[in-house]
Structure formats: C-alpha cells, structure tokens
Design a protein around this motif. Sequence first.
Motif, PDB file in Angstrom:
ATOM      1  N   PHE A 358     -31.703  -9.834  16.554  1.00  0.00           N
ATOM      2  CA  PHE A 358     -30.296 -10.119  16.296  1.00  0.00           C
ATOM      3  C   PHE A 358     -29.545 -10.372  17.606  1.00  0.00           C
ATOM      4  N   THR A 359     -29.774  -9.483  18.567  1.00  0.00           N
ATOM      5  CA  THR A 359     -29.081  -9.578  19.854  1.00  0.00           C
ATOM      6  C   THR A 359     -29.448 -10.854  20.589  1.00  0.00           C
ATOM      7  N   LEU A 360     -30.727 -11.226  20.557  1.00  0.00           N
ATOM      8  CA  LEU A 360     -31.187 -12.437  21.239  1.00  0.00           C
ATOM      9  C   LEU A 360     -30.490 -13.671  20.684  1.00  0.00           C
ATOM     10  N   VAL A 361     -30.517 -13.837  19.371  1.00  0.00           N
ATOM     11  CA  VAL A 361     -29.941 -15.020  18.740  1.00  0.00           C
ATOM     12  C   VAL A 361     -28.427 -15.045  18.917  1.00  0.00           C
ATOM     13  N   GLU A 362     -27.771 -13.918  18.701  1.00  0.00           N
ATOM     14  CA  GLU A 362     -26.311 -13.875  18.802  1.00  0.00           C
ATOM     15  C   GLU A 362     -25.839 -14.092  20.239  1.00  0.00           C
ATOM     16  N   GLY A 363     -26.608 -13.550  21.202  1.00  0.00           N
ATOM     17  CA  GLY A 363     -26.253 -13.764  22.601  1.00  0.00           C
ATOM     18  C   GLY A 363     -26.388 -15.222  22.998  1.00  0.00           C
ATOM     19  N   TRP A 364     -27.468 -15.870  22.537  1.00  0.00           N
ATOM     20  CA  TRP A 364     -27.680 -17.288  22.853  1.00  0.00           C
ATOM     21  C   TRP A 364     -26.589 -18.145  22.238  1.00  0.00           C
ATOM     22  N   CYS A 365     -26.249 -17.869  20.986  1.00  0.00           N
ATOM     23  CA  CYS A 365     -25.223 -18.650  20.304  1.00  0.00           C
ATOM     24  C   CYS A 365     -23.847 -18.455  20.944  1.00  0.00           C
ATOM     25  N   ALA A 366     -23.558 -17.230  21.390  1.00  0.00           N
ATOM     26  CA  ALA A 366     -22.273 -16.953  22.035  1.00  0.00           C
ATOM     27  C   ALA A 366     -22.135 -17.745  23.332  1.00  0.00           C
ATOM     28  N   LYS A 367     -23.238 -17.879  24.067  1.00  0.00           N
ATOM     29  CA  LYS A 367     -23.207 -18.676  25.301  1.00  0.00           C
ATOM     30  C   LYS A 367     -23.143 -20.171  25.002  1.00  0.00           C
ATOM     31  N   ARG A 368     -23.785 -20.557  23.923  1.00  0.00           N
ATOM     32  CA  ARG A 368     -23.821 -21.992  23.570  1.00  0.00           C
ATOM     33  C   ARG A 368     -22.459 -22.461  23.060  1.00  0.00           C
ATOM     34  N   TRP A 369     -21.763 -21.628  22.289  1.00  0.00           N
ATOM     35  CA  TRP A 369     -20.456 -21.980  21.740  1.00  0.00           C
ATOM     36  C   TRP A 369     -19.442 -20.878  22.062  1.00  0.00           C
ATOM     37  N   PRO A 370     -19.058 -20.737  23.314  1.00  0.00           N
ATOM     38  CA  PRO A 370     -18.204 -19.626  23.738  1.00  0.00           C
ATOM     39  C   PRO A 370     -16.792 -19.659  23.151  1.00  0.00           C
ATOM     40  N   GLU A 371     -16.316 -20.825  22.763  1.00  0.00           N
ATOM     41  CA  GLU A 371     -14.948 -20.937  22.262  1.00  0.00           C
ATOM     42  C   GLU A 371     -14.868 -20.810  20.737  1.00  0.00           C
ATOM     43  N   SER A 372     -15.988 -20.640  20.080  1.00  0.00           N
ATOM     44  CA  SER A 372     -16.012 -20.645  18.614  1.00  0.00           C
ATOM     45  C   SER A 372     -15.541 -19.307  18.045  1.00  0.00           C
ATOM     46  N   ASN A 373     -14.515 -19.351  17.199  1.00  0.00           N
ATOM     47  CA  ASN A 373     -14.064 -18.142  16.499  1.00  0.00           C
ATOM     48  C   ASN A 373     -15.110 -17.669  15.504  1.00  0.00           C
ATOM     49  N   PHE A 374     -15.839 -18.639  14.949  1.00  0.00           N
ATOM     50  CA  PHE A 374     -16.899 -18.294  13.997  1.00  0.00           C
ATOM     51  C   PHE A 374     -17.931 -17.382  14.649  1.00  0.00           C
ATOM     52  N   MET A 375     -18.202 -17.600  15.938  1.00  0.00           N
ATOM     53  CA  MET A 375     -19.186 -16.781  16.649  1.00  0.00           C
ATOM     54  C   MET A 375     -18.608 -15.463  17.137  1.00  0.00           C
ATOM     55  N   ALA A 376     -17.362 -15.469  17.574  1.00  0.00           N
ATOM     56  CA  ALA A 376     -16.846 -14.321  18.314  1.00  0.00           C
ATOM     57  C   ALA A 376     -15.841 -13.461  17.555  1.00  0.00           C
ATOM     58  N   LYS A 377     -15.048 -14.058  16.670  1.00  0.00           N
ATOM     59  CA  LYS A 377     -13.953 -13.302  16.055  1.00  0.00           C
ATOM     60  C   LYS A 377     -14.473 -12.236  15.102  1.00  0.00           C
ATOM     61  N   GLU A 378     -13.919 -11.046  15.221  1.00  0.00           N
ATOM     62  CA  GLU A 378     -14.298  -9.932  14.355  1.00  0.00           C
ATOM     63  C   GLU A 378     -13.109  -9.499  13.507  1.00  0.00           C
ATOM     64  N   TYR A 379     -13.419  -9.112  12.287  1.00  0.00           N
ATOM     65  CA  TYR A 379     -12.404  -8.621  11.360  1.00  0.00           C
ATOM     66  C   TYR A 379     -12.687  -7.144  11.101  1.00  0.00           C
ATOM     67  N   HIS A 380     -11.637  -6.358  11.120  1.00  0.00           N
ATOM     68  CA  HIS A 380     -11.791  -4.925  10.916  1.00  0.00           C
ATOM     69  C   HIS A 380     -11.501  -4.581   9.466  1.00  0.00           C
ATOM     70  N   VAL A 381     -12.528  -4.115   8.786  1.00  0.00           N
ATOM     71  CA  VAL A 381     -12.415  -3.759   7.374  1.00  0.00           C
ATOM     72  C   VAL A 381     -12.533  -2.249   7.244  1.00  0.00           C
ATOM     73  N   ARG A 382     -11.541  -1.641   6.656  1.00  0.00           N
ATOM     74  CA  ARG A 382     -11.552  -0.192   6.500  1.00  0.00           C
ATOM     75  C   ARG A 382     -12.226   0.185   5.190  1.00  0.00           C
ATOM     76  N   ILE A 383     -13.234   1.036   5.282  1.00  0.00           N
ATOM     77  CA  ILE A 383     -13.966   1.509   4.102  1.00  0.00           C
ATOM     78  C   ILE A 383     -13.657   2.989   3.910  1.00  0.00           C
ATOM     79  N   PRO A 384     -13.138   3.381   2.753  1.00  0.00           N
ATOM     80  CA  PRO A 384     -12.794   4.791   2.516  1.00  0.00           C
ATOM     81  C   PRO A 384     -13.989   5.722   2.743  1.00  0.00           C
ATOM     82  N   LEU A 385     -13.744   6.832   3.408  1.00  0.00           N
ATOM     83  CA  LEU A 385     -14.735   7.879   3.686  1.00  0.00           C
ATOM     84  C   LEU A 385     -15.804   7.455   4.697  1.00  0.00           C
ATOM     85  N   VAL A 386     -15.759   6.209   5.129  1.00  0.00           N
ATOM     86  CA  VAL A 386     -16.745   5.711   6.095  1.00  0.00           C
ATOM     87  C   VAL A 386     -16.097   5.399   7.431  1.00  0.00           C
TER      88      VAL A 386
END
Length: 489
Positions: A358-386
């Motif tokens: 996972f880390t290998l592929v995601e790291g390569w893609c992040a370097k290949r498309w550094p400006e892509s929100n699809f690659m980098a943007k994270e959404y914070h989802v709150r899960i009850p009790l978790v």
Amino acid sequence: MEFQGARNFSIESPGNDVFSSKYDDDGHVKRTGTWVTASAHIVTAVIGSGVLSLAWAVAQLGWIVGPTILTVFSAITLVTSFMLSDCYRYPDPVHGSRNPRYMEMVKNVLGGIQCQLCGWAQYIILFGTSIGYTITASISMVAIKRSNCFHKHGHEAKCHAANYPFMIIFAVVEILISQIPDFHELSGLSILAAIMSFGYATIGVGLSIAKIAEGGNHATSLTGVIVGEDVTSQQKLWNTFQAIGNIAFAYGFSMVIVEIQASYLSYPILYYSTQDTLKSSPPENQAMKKATATGISITTLFYMLCGLLGYEAFGNKAPGNFLTGFGFYEPYWLVDIGNVFIVIHLVGAYQVFSQPIFTLVEGWCAKRWPESNFMAKEYHVRIPLVGTYRVNAFRVIWRTLYVILTSVVAILLPFFNSIVGLLGAVSFWPLTVYFPTEMYLVRAKVPKFSVIWIGVKLLSGFCLIVTLVAAAGSIEGIITDLKTYDPFN
C-alpha cells in the motif's frame, strides 16, 4: 556539533550531555533493546501459519529425512542470519553506518541493481503471502463449521462446505481494516495477532499429544508415505519436493531478522530491523547473533514438536493443515478455539504483509501527481465509539481493488500446501541465502576462488537447486489440483 545521519539536526555544546543520554550517534532516540528482547521479537514474529503444514511435510519425508530437513534449514538460516548481522553496520560491523532496512543494506553493500532485484523479490512474496493468508483463513473457518457439524450429527455425517464464501467474508473484513492509513494505528491488531499465533500452535501440539495418548492405528514409516499404498511413485516425488517448500516457508526468517519493527508492535514490521532496537554496546552484531541463535533454536524446537507430534498423531494420512485435521475429533470446542485463533492472527498478518505494498503504490502516486486532491485530500469521518476515521478516495479504491485481487486469486487457487510450498520456495533462496551470502563476501572482502568463497558459493548453489525443486513440486501440485477443482463447489 553535527551528528552523522541526522538530517537538519544540530545542537550546541552546552546541551551535549543531555543529548548524548537520550540520543544515539545518528540523532535518533537511544536504543535500549537487548539480545533477550530481540530473541522475543524473532520468536513471536516467526511462529505463524507455516507450522500448520509441517506435519504433512514430515509425513511426505518420513522419520529420517523430515527431521533432517528441518535441522538443515535451521542451520542454513542460522549461518546466513549471522552474515546479515555483520552487515548491519557497513563497511565495518562495529563502527560503520547503520542499515536498518533490508533493501537499504543490499543497496549500500551490493549496489542499486541488486537492490531493485531485492525489492521485486520482497514485494512479489508479500503479494503471494496475502493470497496464502486468505486461503488459510478460509480453511480454518470451514474447519470450524465442519467440527460443529460433526459434533452435532456424528462423524459419519456429510459436513462438506465450500471455501469461497469464507474467502469473501475474510476479504470484506480486510477491505475495512485496510483503510487504516498506516502501521502506527495497527499496534493493537499486531499484539493480538502475535498472541494468537502462539495460541493455535500450542493448541495443535497439545491436541497431537492427546491424540497420540488415545492410541489408534496411524501408520508411520522411516520414509514417510508408502508408494503403492498411500501414493504413486510420481506423487511421492512431487510431494517430497513440495514438502521441502513447506518447510522453507516456515523458515522465512530473513524478512524478520532485518526488517522487523523497532519495538515490534507499533511500527512497520517490514521496515525496521530487530537489530535497530539493540543498544550499541555491546556491538549490535554480537547481540544480534546471540538473539538469532536463541530465536532459531526455540523456533526449531517448536517446529519439531508440531511436525513430529503431528505426524505421530495422524500418521501417513496427516492433513495439509494439521489443526483442521482435528475437526473430526473431540474436544471440538478446543479445535474451534484454535481455528478462531488462526483467523484472528491472519486478519492482522494480512495487514502486516499488505501495508508495505500500500505504502509503495501510494507513495509513488503521490509523487507522480502531487497536486491531485484525489491522491492527497483526506476526509475526517467520525464513527461513534471508535473515533475519527481518516478517509482518502484513492486509498479506498486502490486498497479495495488490491484485496479483491488477492481474494479472486485465492478463490481460483485455494490449494494450501501447494501455495505455501511455492511461497517458501520463491522466498527462501533469494532473501534467506543469496543476498546474505553475497553481502558477506563483499563486506568480508573474501578473495575469489578461496576456500571460503567456494564454500559460500556452493551453499548458495545448493539452496538454489532446493528452491527450484521445491517450486517445481508446488507448481505441479497446483496444476494437478486444478484438473479436478471447481472454484465454486
């Protein structure tokens, strides 16, 4: 004062005493591990699903060759592990620069091309292991269902069950867990997985002893399964080769010795060296050799118990997964517990072996498309009790597809012993023998065609032949099983 290996890190002389008490010479927090803690890491990490096939492997080889092969693989692994220990610091094993990762070690000692070959070997094995764990988990889940069926309806009942629905269940669980961003958030799962591996191996040994005490006619022999009675001569040959691969898989120490996580349960197991936790005094290579000898000795003893007691319990009819073989016998509840332990262990182990990919592929893609929100943007989802869950669109899609791919291959090739044997064959020579011996020759500056050089090359050549033979046996087993296998029956 500037500290070697510490990037953008410096400290003024007034604070040197405080700094030296907390940090090593490379600017990282001072290591406190000893050979005792390193031994514990090795034993805990190594004893896993490989033990399940050892009874079957010994049944194919017999009372003489079986224990001999176990001992030979143990000795070879010990020798090559010592070689790896001396390469932890390079070029000098005491004062040289540290190499906390296997690939980093190969790159610094052998060069970039060899490092790339090492990387390919590692990641192919990681992918294959994910497939193998999916198969093993489904077998254990089927065994739980069958043992309860036999207990309820009697041992003569037809309690057949397909594996693929349980592979799908396992895949769904892994898809959910795979969305955990990194290893730092998997420590609890890793602790639980380590406990489970000891649990089911111990249960297997205990059940074998109990079954032996019950008596019964379970034929064994000095040469293993009997030609003309249990198997044909051709089957005997291929099964022997496959059994060697199964034993090799159980002795996959190199991935652990060099690339186990620093405190074992909080960071990536496949990124950091056990040796990287050891105090610098005494020298890491000396402490690591002591830890390796202790860890391999304990593990070999455990393997002997599982393999030999399992063979004695089941005889020449030993099942491929010796713990599932107890599904026909009481106490069914203890057998169920053992198989539950296997499933829980493999849920965590799957992540340990998948996260580096996972880390290998995601790291390569992040370097290949550094400006892509699809690659980098994270959404914070709150899960009850978790708590709050970090979700990334690319991570969700890529990791889900990866788990689906490994599951589809597992459904198409659900052959436990053949897959385990093939993984063992593919991984043993390059990672346990070839790279350690080549690095040793370079580090020790062994003259070509000297007695030591010839001896090391002969060892590597012998192990290559064993690897090819074991791989051939496993591939033949897969081909044979495919002729009669219906994926959805």
